[in-house]
Design a protein around this motif. Structure first.
Motif, short mmCIF file in Angstrom:
data_model
loop_
_atom_site.label_atom_id
_atom_site.label_comp_id
_atom_site.label_asym_id
_atom_site.label_seq_id
_atom_site.Cartn_x
_atom_site.Cartn_y
_atom_site.Cartn_z
N PHE A 159 2.56 41.45 32.87
CA PHE A 159 1.81 40.35 32.25
C PHE A 159 0.42 40.88 31.93
O PHE A 159 -0.43 41.01 32.83
N LEU A 170 -7.63 36.81 36.75
CA LEU A 170 -6.32 37.45 36.95
C LEU A 170 -6.34 38.86 36.35
O LEU A 170 -6.57 39.02 35.15
N ARG A 176 5.17 43.97 38.06
CA ARG A 176 5.02 42.91 39.07
C ARG A 176 6.37 42.37 39.49
O ARG A 176 7.39 42.61 38.84
N SER A 224 6.51 38.36 29.77
CA SER A 224 6.03 37.11 30.38
C SER A 224 7.25 36.23 30.64
O SER A 224 8.34 36.50 30.08
N VAL A 225 7.07 35.19 31.42
CA VAL A 225 8.15 34.22 31.61
C VAL A 225 8.52 33.63 30.25
O VAL A 225 9.69 33.51 29.89
N GLN A 226 7.50 33.30 29.46
CA GLN A 226 7.72 32.69 28.15
C GLN A 226 8.66 33.55 27.28
O GLN A 226 9.60 33.04 26.66
N ASN A 252 6.86 29.81 38.05
CA ASN A 252 6.57 31.21 38.33
C ASN A 252 6.18 31.28 39.80
O ASN A 252 5.11 30.81 40.19
N ILE A 286 6.58 26.85 33.40
CA ILE A 286 6.72 27.20 31.99
C ILE A 286 7.91 26.46 31.38
O ILE A 286 9.02 26.55 31.90
O1 LIG Z 1 4.61 35.08 32.80
C1 LIG Z 1 3.51 34.53 32.96
N1 LIG Z 1 3.11 33.59 32.06
C2 LIG Z 1 1.91 32.94 32.15
O2 LIG Z 1 1.60 32.09 31.31
C3 LIG Z 1 1.07 33.29 33.25
N2 LIG Z 1 -0.17 32.88 33.65
N3 LIG Z 1 -0.47 33.55 34.77
N4 LIG Z 1 0.54 34.41 35.08
C4 LIG Z 1 1.52 34.26 34.16
N5 LIG Z 1 2.72 34.87 34.01
#
Ligand SMILES: O=c1[nH]c(=O)c2nn[nH]c2[nH]1
Length: 293
Positions: A159, A170, A176, A224-226, A252, A286
């Protein structure tokens, strides 16, 4: 004031059904928790204390058991459509029926390398969920879901490159832990009647959706999760033509590094991190819906 909306019924109707194959001696078991909620010309029950229109919630419960005996309850989508069709057809003043079915996992035991004919175990809190609405003369809408499927990968997730400003602390990460509890849903095309529902391979679709979700979770080099959940939705749409849209809701579930350098300079951050603190909260959350163009 006026009654602007109403529906009522019985929730948490627990149901178990066994199929006993006389020839092979193999038993198959299914356990469900059912909720039925009825809509229709029921307003006087609320506004005039007139119980005449009320198909009692106990009656709805008794109906669930009788229809479970008389009809297939597997796939749960079919049983939901059967129940909805019954309530709308049986009572002229009932015009819609909502049915939610939660199916619990009884996985067949493997004993001495062989599937046991009548013994099962609860392998996880994962549930299969069906939500349907049958509307008089308008067919039946069905949404199928996977919930509470907890997954984790120890790498293959990054991320970085996210927006930064004076509120951002962050750090970016290229490696991760990623953990989430899968809530996936796929909305079917509207079926015209319960007979059309009978021809659909709901179990196959559930298996495909589950396999796709786990495979992409495991194999995607996640940005990312998205980004990862969007790929899952795209693939399910590609694989299941009768599905109109797919949605995911993914928490998450963070695992934080623990700096142990205070202890004799012990390295446990970045590429040296092996001991982490799983976080119960707060969690990212998410949402994503993927639809056909
Ligand atoms: O995958 C993620 N999406 C996010 O929007 C996010 N925000 N903090 N960590 C994150 N990890």
């Amino acid at each position: 004031s006026q009654l602007s909306y109403a529906k009522y019924g019985k929730d948490n109707v627990r149901l178990y059904k066994v199929d006993k194959n006389e020839k092979t001696g193999v038993h198959t078991v299914i356990e469900q928790t059912v909720c039925t909620l009825l809509e229709g010309e029921i307003e006087t029950a609320y506004t005039k204390a007139d119980n005449g229109p009320v198909v009692a919630t106990d009656t709805q419960k008794q109906t669930i058991y009788v229809l479970a005996k008389q009809h297939a309850i597997d796939p749960p989508e079919q049983f939901a459509a059967t129940l909805g069709d019954h309530f709308v057809k049986t009572y002229p003043h009932i015009h819609a029926a909502h049915v939610k079915i939660v199916q619990h996992r009884w996985t067949r035991m493997t004993i001495d390398g062989k599937p046991h004919p009548h013994s099962f175990f609860r392998d996880g809190e994962e549930i299969r969920v069906v939500e349907s609405v049958t509307r008089e003369n308008q067919g039946v809408e069905i949404k199928s879901k996977i919930e509470k499927l907890l997954v984790l990968k120890s790498t293959g997730s990054a991320f970085y490159g996210f927006h930064r400003d004076e509120f951002t602390r962050l750090p970016e990460t290229w490696d991760r832990i990623l953990s989430t509890e899968i809530e996936a849903g796929w909305k079917w095309k509207t079926f015209q009647n319960v007979n059309e529902v009978k021809d659909v391979d709901f179990n196959g679709a559930w298996q495909r959706a589950r396999d796709i979700t786990l495979k992409i979770f495991a194999e995607d080099d996640s940005a990312s999760v998205q980004a990862t959940m969007y790929k899952m939705g795209e693939q399910i749409l590609a694989d299941v033509p009768l599905v109109e849209e797919v949605d995911y809701v993914l928490p998450n579930k963070h695992y934080f590094e623990i700096d142990l350098s205070w202890y004799k300079g012990l390295k446990n951050t970045g590429k040296d991190a092996t001991v982490f603190a799983p976080q119960s909260d707060p969690n990212g959350l998410i949402f994503c819906t993927v639809a056909r163009k």
